[in-house]
Scaffold this active site. Structure first.
Site, PDB file in Angstrom:
ATOM      1  N   CYS A 175     -10.390  -6.693 -12.176  1.00  0.00           N
ATOM      2  CA  CYS A 175     -10.374  -7.259 -13.525  1.00  0.00           C
ATOM      3  C   CYS A 175     -11.350  -8.442 -13.621  1.00  0.00           C
ATOM      4  O   CYS A 175     -12.548  -8.228 -13.675  1.00  0.00           O
ATOM      5  CB  CYS A 175      -8.958  -7.642 -13.925  1.00  0.00           C
ATOM      6  N   HIS A 200      -5.882  -2.440 -13.452  1.00  0.00           N
ATOM      7  CA  HIS A 200      -5.008  -3.102 -12.484  1.00  0.00           C
ATOM      8  C   HIS A 200      -4.316  -2.074 -11.587  1.00  0.00           C
ATOM      9  O   HIS A 200      -3.314  -1.477 -11.981  1.00  0.00           O
ATOM     10  CB  HIS A 200      -3.964  -3.956 -13.207  1.00  0.00           C
ATOM     11  N   GLU A 210      -2.459  -2.598  -9.197  1.00  0.00           N
ATOM     12  CA  GLU A 210      -1.168  -3.092  -8.716  1.00  0.00           C
ATOM     13  C   GLU A 210      -0.061  -2.995  -9.759  1.00  0.00           C
ATOM     14  O   GLU A 210       1.109  -3.264  -9.454  1.00  0.00           O
ATOM     15  CB  GLU A 210      -1.308  -4.551  -8.272  1.00  0.00           C
TER      16      GLU A 210
END
Length: 739
Positions: free
Chosen positions: A93, A184, A186
């Site tokens: 990001c 993202h 995660e």
């Protein structure tokens, strides 16, 4: 030198998802350790000597823009490493955006912001996307990058038809070992492609290092002093382990009470004596079960503290003492207070045996984030940031089994237990009197709403911060002030609130310094007793009122079918996972995502995140540490939390005080349960001050607000804030908020 374990350095740009990313790398790269430093912790000259200790650098996400020095810190210099210091780097990001613009790319704003949105990722099937097919991933960004150099090779895109067009989602450097993704990996809703790209990155990074003949040095004491412990690290201070001194036994007696009334029990115990403090944590509606009534002794210690004070104030009856905080924060002081407060042989099914009960303010959490508080806050906010009472006698009402547990931590306290037992037996023979005995004098109540124009202006300002990348979501709040006749006691008001808006996490807290009424629907954090303790958080984002035709199926469609509602919930879930990972390490799971739960008056969308303490942990206060690291509640701030709180401090012109904080207990057995202070009100004087005040009116404060996203409509947000007010206004005889 032979590398036994890969060692990764994660650069944290003050994000609220950092520990989620660290946890994913710990799984993706077998045997690795991860060290985390903030992006302003070191200069590039201070970092260069440390790079020999690391296999790769991870540059994480964060708020703001990659072209602003205060947001990106050291990161912009890392892309310019000389060949002698070069090592593999992976950006996510903000880190990815920095990689592209530092190699000739341009930074732009999306036409349609993507915060908490799930997109299909179109990719080249090579490099970090090798062996991957279809990918869906979560995006948190309002900025994007366009490469303009042959040094950057695009690898993946998202097609936002009718919105942003084709948006770059991943790229690599053509000659240096740099990779990155815009989305993202995660996030809890990113599919298995999130894990696989990290594994593929590690394979490519390891191959590059082998070809370069690059080897690692072992960490020396000097480096350890700079870097600190690898994540996760839990301090195992001995003074916070099991007490050495013999612990008292919990004396317990049980009364079976069909049709038990918590209200009647409180009145039997003297709640209507408003000169005395009283505490009730009330499960007034499903899904609640246990209600806790404290029997406060004249000498029960009350802990009071305001952020910035050098001392903790302890009140016992009319006596005050002050204890300094010379080398610790208030959290550690309370941990030490509870260290010798253990107990044994309490009934395992009872959640509370005795211990601390009370409230923690929103500003206590703000201070824990190292965000400055207002300089004049004590002039406008007379409430303590910590207000806890140590309870040795209590009654716990099980509304499911219709039992009352009478408990005491005082040895040989059988006379009191027998006295209460007899009182309950007599009470059970009488008919419940929990009826509407109060007539609200609504014609005299004055409701002072916040300024509508200012609130809407702040919504627009918040949305500009969202578009600039400083936050994904901002929970904007404000205070409404109530002037109401003193003819109705705070207890009668609480009973009215309980009737009009029953909630599983209700409370009536009457301290010497504050009176707090709550009908909160939201549990914040609970943690079970050690050993094998488990922490659970239950964030609520998404609510729809019950009414004709509003079935579960309708609620499912309105809430789970709304990208905006799901995005709000998702952001808080990812934030909470980060908070738990930060203390507990890897063992964190989302056991329920965006499920629709039925309450007395509403349907709500609730997620459940659970984490388990590391095996062999001896500390009894890890749940307390999780609470410290999780405040303020993410559902009341937005994400990333620190930057969002900083922004809210500029948009909101006064302390939230008790509103947006938490209330609950820490049991002597090691467990705890804390709820978010919403759907609540508090007043700025004690009951004893009220008795001495000749003014016929008393002043109360109600906090309300909502999560502002890029998709929010300002008029709709204003109306939602008014709607939330109505759930509390009923106890003042003013059921409608006109604005």
């Amino acid at each position: 030198m032979t590398i036994q374990r890969p060692r990764l350095l994660l650069i944290d740009s003050y994000d609220s998802f950092t520990f989620n990313l660290s946890a994913l790398f710990r799984i993706a790269v077998p045997g690795c350790t991860v060290h985390i430093i903030h992006n302003d912790r070191l200069t590039i000259n201070g970092l260069l000597p440390l790079l020999k200790y690391f296999s790769a650098i991870i540059i994480g996400p964060g708020p703001g823009s990659p072209d602003l020095p205060r947001d990106i810190g050291i990161v912009k210099d890392i892309w310019k490493l000389s060949e002698s210091h070069l090592l593999p780097i992976f950006g996510v990001c903000l880190g990815f955006q920095s990689m592209v613009i530092e190699h000739g790319g341009t930074l732009k704003r999306l036409n349609t912001v993507k915060h908490g949105q799930v997109s299909e990722i179109l990719h080249t099937c090579k490099d970090i996307f090798r062996d991957l097919d279809k990918i869906t991933a979560v995006r948190y960004h309002s900025l994007y990058v366009e490469p303009h150099s042959e040094e950057i090779e695009p690898l993946a895109w998202a097609l936002d038809e009718g919105e942003n067009g084709m948006v770059l989602m991943a790229a690599r450097h053509t000659s240096r070992p740099f990779w990155g993704v815009q989305y993202h990996p995660e996030s809890v809703l990113t599919d298995s492609g999130g894990m696989q790209i990290l594994r593929n990155f590690w394979v490519l990074a390891d191959e590059w290092s082998r070809k370069q003949g690059r080897s690692l040095s072992g960490l020396d004491p000097t480096a350890m002093e700079i870097l600190g412990h690898a994540w996760p690290h839990l301090d195992s201070s001995t003074f916070l382990s099991t007490p050495v001194d013999p612990m008292p036994m919990v004396l317990t007696s049980v009364v079976q009470m069909p049709g038990v009334s918590v209200i009647n029990i409180c009145e039997m115990l003297g709640v209507e004596d408003h000169a005395s403090p009283f505490i009730l944590l009330d499960s007034a509606a499903k899904t609640g079960r246990f209600s806790i009534i404290a029997s406060i002794l004249p000498v029960s210690p009350q802990i009071m503290y305001s952020v910035g004070d050098p001392n903790v104030m302890l009140k016992r009856g009319s006596s005050f003492t002050y204890e300094p905080l010379p080398d610790m924060d208030i959290w550690t002081w309370i941990s030490r207070f509870m260290h010798d407060a253990g107990a044994y042989q309490g009934r395992p099914e009872v959640p509370f045996w005795g211990g601390l009960i009370g409230s923690l303010s929103y500003e206590l959490g703000v201070h824990s984030l190292d965000v400055p508080l207002r300089h004049n806050r004590r002039e406008k906010n007379p409430h303590y940031d910590v207000n806890l009472v140590y309870i040795q006698r209590s009654l716990v009402v099980d509304t499911v089994e219709e039992k009352v547990y009478i408990q005491s931590l005082l040895q040989d306290d059988f006379a009191w237990i027998n006295h209460i037992f007899s009182g309950l037996c007599s009470l059970s023979k009488r008919r419940s009197t929990d009826t509407d005995s109060a007539t609200m004098k609504c014609n005299l109540t004055q409701v002072h709403l916040p300024d509508r124009a200012s609130y809407i202006s702040n919504i627009h300002k918040a949305q500009e911060f969202l578009r600039s990348g400083d936050s994904y979501e901002l929970c904007l709040t404000t205070h409404t002030r109530i002037s109401s006749p003193r003819s109705l006691s705070s207890w009668e008001r609480y009973k009215a609130l309980r009737r009009s808006n029953p909630a599983p996490y209700s409370a009536y807290l009457r301290f010497n310094s504050a009176t707090f009424l709550s009908s909160s629907p939201e549990r914040f954090l609970s943690y079970s007793r050690p050993p094998a303790s488990q922490c659970q958080l239950r964030p609520i984002k998404g609510t729809i009122r019950k009414g004709p035709g509003v079935t579960r199926a309708h609620a499912e469609q309105a809430l789970r079918g709304s990208p905006k509602e799901v995005a709000e919930n998702l952001m808080i879930v990812d934030l909470i996972r980060h908070d738990l990972h930060g203390v507990l390490g890897l063992d964190v799971d989302v056991t329920q995502f965006c499920a629709i739960e039925e309450y007395e008056t509403v349907w709500q969308m609730v997620s459940v995140i659970e984490g388990r303490l590391p095996s062999g942990t001896k500390r009894r206060d890890v749940g307390w540490e999780v609470l410290k690291r999780s405040l303020p509640p993410g559902s009341m701030t937005g994400a990333p939390k620190k930057r969002s709180v900083e922004i809210l401090q500029t948009l909101e012109n006064e302390d939230r005080s008790l509103y947006s904080g938490v209330f609950g207990y820490w049991c002597v057995g090691g467990g705890g349960d804390w709820s978010v202070a919403i759907r609540s009100c508090f007043k700025n004087e004690s009951e004893s001050e009220q008795a001495q005040n000749s003014d016929s009116m008393e002043n109360w404060v109600i906090g309300a607000g909502g999560a502002i996203t890029a998709l929010s409509d300002s008029e709709g947000e204003w109306n939602e804030m008014l709607l939330k007010l109505e759930s509390v206004l009923g106890c003042f005889g003013a059921s409608k908020a006109r604005g």
